[in-house]
Write an enzyme that holds these catalytic residues in place. Structure first.
Site, PDB file in Angstrom:
ATOM      1  N   GLU A  79       0.838  -1.072  -0.315  1.00 25.01           N
ATOM      2  CA  GLU A  79      -0.148  -0.092   0.165  1.00 25.01           C
ATOM      3  C   GLU A  79       0.374   0.897   0.386  1.00 25.01           C
ATOM      4  O   GLU A  79       0.425   2.382  -0.545  1.00 25.01           O
ATOM      5  CB  GLU A  79      -1.094  -0.041   1.201  1.00 25.01           C
ATOM      6  CG  GLU A  79      -2.087  -0.946   0.934  1.00 25.01           C
ATOM      7  CD  GLU A  79      -3.092  -0.812  -0.133  1.00 25.01           C
ATOM      8  OE1 GLU A  79      -3.454   0.242  -0.363  1.00 25.01           O
ATOM      9  OE2 GLU A  79      -3.575  -1.389  -0.497  1.00 25.01           O
ATOM     10  N   TRP A 117       1.846   2.159  -3.543  1.00 24.25           N
ATOM     11  CA  TRP A 117       1.104   1.810  -4.094  1.00 24.25           C
ATOM     12  C   TRP A 117       0.733   3.775  -4.444  1.00 24.25           C
ATOM     13  O   TRP A 117       0.329   4.407  -5.111  1.00 24.25           O
ATOM     14  CB  TRP A 117      -0.546   1.708  -3.563  1.00 24.25           C
ATOM     15  CG  TRP A 117      -2.171   1.547  -4.755  1.00 24.25           C
ATOM     16  CD1 TRP A 117      -2.885   2.774  -3.690  1.00 24.25           C
ATOM     17  CD2 TRP A 117      -1.842   1.739  -5.946  1.00 24.25           C
ATOM     18  NE1 TRP A 117      -3.814   3.080  -5.416  1.00 24.25           N
ATOM     19  CE2 TRP A 117      -3.858   2.450  -5.562  1.00 24.25           C
ATOM     20  CE3 TRP A 117      -1.982   0.292  -6.781  1.00 24.25           C
ATOM     21  CZ2 TRP A 117      -4.265   2.129  -7.463  1.00 24.25           C
ATOM     22  CZ3 TRP A 117      -2.479   0.720  -7.950  1.00 24.25           C
ATOM     23  CH2 TRP A 117      -3.545   1.459  -7.734  1.00 24.25           C
ATOM     24  N   TRP A 127     -20.044   9.908 -19.962  1.00 19.79           N
ATOM     25  CA  TRP A 127     -20.336  10.489 -18.381  1.00 19.79           C
ATOM     26  C   TRP A 127     -21.562  11.581 -18.537  1.00 19.79           C
ATOM     27  O   TRP A 127     -21.375  12.691 -19.069  1.00 19.79           O
ATOM     28  CB  TRP A 127     -19.110  10.723 -17.816  1.00 19.79           C
ATOM     29  CG  TRP A 127     -18.547   9.396 -17.580  1.00 19.79           C
ATOM     30  CD1 TRP A 127     -18.628   8.388 -16.423  1.00 19.79           C
ATOM     31  CD2 TRP A 127     -16.496   8.426 -17.667  1.00 19.79           C
ATOM     32  NE1 TRP A 127     -18.271   7.520 -16.202  1.00 19.79           N
ATOM     33  CE2 TRP A 127     -16.680   7.326 -16.821  1.00 19.79           C
ATOM     34  CE3 TRP A 127     -15.817   9.976 -18.457  1.00 19.79           C
ATOM     35  CZ2 TRP A 127     -15.707   6.998 -17.710  1.00 19.79           C
ATOM     36  CZ3 TRP A 127     -14.928   8.956 -18.181  1.00 19.79           C
ATOM     37  CH2 TRP A 127     -14.636   7.837 -17.251  1.00 19.79           C
ATOM     38  N   ASN A 184     -11.310   2.413   2.924  1.00 18.00           N
ATOM     39  CA  ASN A 184     -10.734   2.082   1.442  1.00 18.00           C
ATOM     40  C   ASN A 184     -12.070   1.314   0.923  1.00 18.00           C
ATOM     41  O   ASN A 184     -11.771   1.743  -0.778  1.00 18.00           O
ATOM     42  CB  ASN A 184      -9.481   1.831   1.310  1.00 18.00           C
ATOM     43  CG  ASN A 184      -8.965   1.372  -0.350  1.00 18.00           C
ATOM     44  OD1 ASN A 184      -8.389   2.893  -0.789  1.00 18.00           O
ATOM     45  ND2 ASN A 184      -8.147   0.610  -0.792  1.00 18.00           N
ATOM     46  N   TRP A 203     -15.457  10.922 -13.364  1.00 18.96           N
ATOM     47  CA  TRP A 203     -14.598  10.922 -11.973  1.00 18.96           C
ATOM     48  C   TRP A 203     -14.387  12.090 -11.617  1.00 18.96           C
ATOM     49  O   TRP A 203     -14.077  11.977 -10.981  1.00 18.96           O
ATOM     50  CB  TRP A 203     -13.610   9.176 -12.078  1.00 18.96           C
ATOM     51  CG  TRP A 203     -12.501  10.647 -13.208  1.00 18.96           C
ATOM     52  CD1 TRP A 203     -12.303   9.931 -13.973  1.00 18.96           C
ATOM     53  CD2 TRP A 203     -11.997  11.204 -13.171  1.00 18.96           C
ATOM     54  NE1 TRP A 203     -11.488  10.655 -15.242  1.00 18.96           N
ATOM     55  CE2 TRP A 203     -10.658  11.875 -13.866  1.00 18.96           C
ATOM     56  CE3 TRP A 203     -11.056  12.107 -12.202  1.00 18.96           C
ATOM     57  CZ2 TRP A 203      -9.917  12.573 -14.680  1.00 18.96           C
ATOM     58  CZ3 TRP A 203      -9.953  12.572 -11.930  1.00 18.96           C
ATOM     59  CH2 TRP A 203      -9.201  12.994 -12.693  1.00 18.96           C
ATOM     60  N   TRP A 260      -9.606   7.474  -8.366  1.00 18.07           N
ATOM     61  CA  TRP A 260     -10.780   8.336  -8.748  1.00 18.07           C
ATOM     62  C   TRP A 260     -11.179   7.272 -10.266  1.00 18.07           C
ATOM     63  O   TRP A 260     -11.842   6.584 -11.300  1.00 18.07           O
ATOM     64  CB  TRP A 260     -10.994   9.270  -9.404  1.00 18.07           C
ATOM     65  CG  TRP A 260     -12.752   9.631  -8.027  1.00 18.07           C
ATOM     66  CD1 TRP A 260     -11.850   9.839  -7.187  1.00 18.07           C
ATOM     67  CD2 TRP A 260     -13.415   9.480  -7.638  1.00 18.07           C
ATOM     68  NE1 TRP A 260     -12.631  10.196  -5.891  1.00 18.07           N
ATOM     69  CE2 TRP A 260     -13.997   9.447  -6.136  1.00 18.07           C
ATOM     70  CE3 TRP A 260     -14.561   9.425  -8.332  1.00 18.07           C
ATOM     71  CZ2 TRP A 260     -15.113   9.417  -5.992  1.00 18.07           C
ATOM     72  CZ3 TRP A 260     -15.982   8.516  -7.886  1.00 18.07           C
ATOM     73  CH2 TRP A 260     -16.162   9.217  -6.549  1.00 18.07           C
TER      74      TRP A 260
END
Length: 476
Positions: free
Chosen positions: A274, A277, A305, A342, A360, A383
């Protein structure tokens, strides 16, 4: 004498004293140090919750510095002009700071460093916000990583210098320049009444961050992989708000994680992943800065969208009144605590971008206003990962079902009961706090009936897949 001239140490998203390379380098010169925090356009551009949380961290740092015989000088205004003013007032000949990697801050720093050097001032930046500088991690062909897993493999066994303790003393100048009063800045103003609700949920300052890391390593890292997806369980580190403000260094977290792993806590490796990440997000923001504002994959620019933030569906999503308990509980958690689990973030983002077919950026901007752990790189990449428009993204046809996800990760209903009042005879205090945190203009009350779903998971999934299939069809 020139070598006795003060150094201006410009604090930004590095509000700590330990493992702070810029501070360490300044102390090693033996020269007086003038710590500075500037409320400039970058700070002013942050959303309500991040700016409120930043103010708490600045106050904590000021107290730390006083315990070292130092002082934090606060100034409001354009960063370059403030630094030039302080240089003129103090005779400082050097400015040190920790590097940033998001495009807005990076562009500011580049221009500022060039201007200071033209002025004859030593302007020096140091690492500290990341484990690995973005330009030091390359693929075998010399490019940057566009996929997370190969990057993790590339850095997993890299050496990360051990954290450096805070200096025992910071040499003060013979005279201090004037400082603004932190309260006068009103960094909490945009929060309105929400500040009083959210404040008690914040864990502020370097000491608290280190205590939080210690408790996580001692009590939870060994079961991290098993527990981290359950939003009603205290199974994560909770360090995101502290990393955002730089109250703890990523290297401190990295070494603590590896130490636990070597002692037999195999699941600590997931915690380390993580951290990488987060690194991946900043490497992408550095190499492809458009990721923070636009589709990383340009082929998604034409996707149909919804772009209107004022629709009834988007409004219901923002208010936590979609009729989908997992989504609504998560949004309400964010308004009360300033953070969101999360797993819940993925569900919330999927529902907006896929079930509600809204772009988004609507969600990214809303999170940027509401999260105390808002991070420009991680927020945007997260996102885009869910929406399908980003690197290493979840396929667009992967639509999280918020109903089955809640059944899987909140079997006993604790999470939804913790945050939703409607339908529960004796609502929890945390659920009721939502109504104290939200704007009065929303006109919501605990006595309201819980809404029916604005879009059911099945309906939303089909709408999303139909749009995706139409996008894939070649033009006639």
């Amino acid at each position: 004498m020139p070598d006795a001239a003060p150094i201006l140490l410009w604090f930004r998203r590095d509000l700590r004293l330990a493992d702070h390379p810029a501070l360490t380098a300044a102390v090693e010169t033996g020269r007086p140090i003038i710590p500075v925090f500037i409320n400039d356009e970058v700070v002013a551009g942050q959303g309500a919750a991040p700016r409120f949380r930043l103010g708490l961290s600045v106050g904590s740092l000021a107290q730390q510095l006083e315990s070292k015989g130092s002082k934090l000088i606060l100034r409001l205004g354009d960063a370059l002009q403030v630094l030039r003013n302080l240089i003129a007032e103090t005779g400082a000949t050097s400015v040190y700071w920790s590097r940033a990697y998001d495009p807005i801050t990076k562009d500011r720093d580049k221009a500022l460093k060039a201007a200071l050097k033209d002025d004859g001032i030593t302007a020096q930046s140091f690492t500290g916000h990341l484990l690995f500088e973005p330009w030091t991690v390359e693929t075998k062909t010399g490019g940057f990583y566009r996929v997370y897993t190969p990057m993790w493999r590339a850095v997993r066994n890299r050496d990360v210098p051990a954290p450096v303790p805070a200096p025992s003393k910071i040499l003060a100048p013979t005279a201090w320049p004037a400082s603004d009063n932190l309260g006068d800045w009103q960094l909490d103003k945009a929060m309105n009444r929400g500040a009083a609700v959210l404040g008690p949920h914040c864990t502020v300052g370097e000491a608290a961050a280190n205590d939080r890391l210690g408790a996580f390593i001692e009590d939870r890292v060994a079961s991290y992989a098993d527990q981290r997806d359950f939003p009603a369980v205290n199974g994560t580190s909770g360090l995101s708000e502290n990393l955002t403000c730089g109250e703890i260094s990523p290297a401190t977290c990295w070494h603590a994680g590896w130490s636990s792993f070597r002692r037999g806590a195999d699941q600590a490796e997931i915690f380390l992943k993580e951290l990488v990440w987060r690194e991946f997000a900043y490497h992408l923001a550095f190499h492809t800065p458009h990721i923070t504002t636009a589709n990383w994959r340009p082929e998604w620019d034409a996707f149909p969208w919804n772009t209107d933030e004022s629709t009834a569906e988007v409004t219901a999503w923002k208010q936590g009144r979609t009729g989908i308990p997992f989504v609504d509980a998560a949004m309400r958690q964010m308004y009360v605590t300033g953070v969101m689990h999360n797993r819940a973030r993925m569900i919330v983002a999927s529902y907006l971008t896929k079930n509600l077919m809204s772009r988004w950026q609507i969600g990214e901007r809303w999170f940027a206003d509401c999260l105390i752990d808002w991070d420009p790189a991680s927020n945007a990449m997260g996102w885009q990962w869910v929406a399908g428009s980003g690197p290493d993204a979840a396929p667009y046809f992967r639509v999280f079902n918020p109903v089955t996800q809640l059944e899987k990760f909140d079997r006993d209903g604790r999470y939804q009961k913790q945050w939703i009042t409607e339908g529960f005879g004796q609502p929890t205090e945390t659920a009721l706090s939502y109504f104290d945190a939200i704007p009065r203009s929303w006109g919501l009350s605990p006595d309201d009936r819980y809404p029916s779903p604005i879009v059911t998971p099945e309906e939303g999934r089909m709408r999303a897949l139909d749009a995706y299939a139409a996008r894939e069809k070649p033009a006639n």
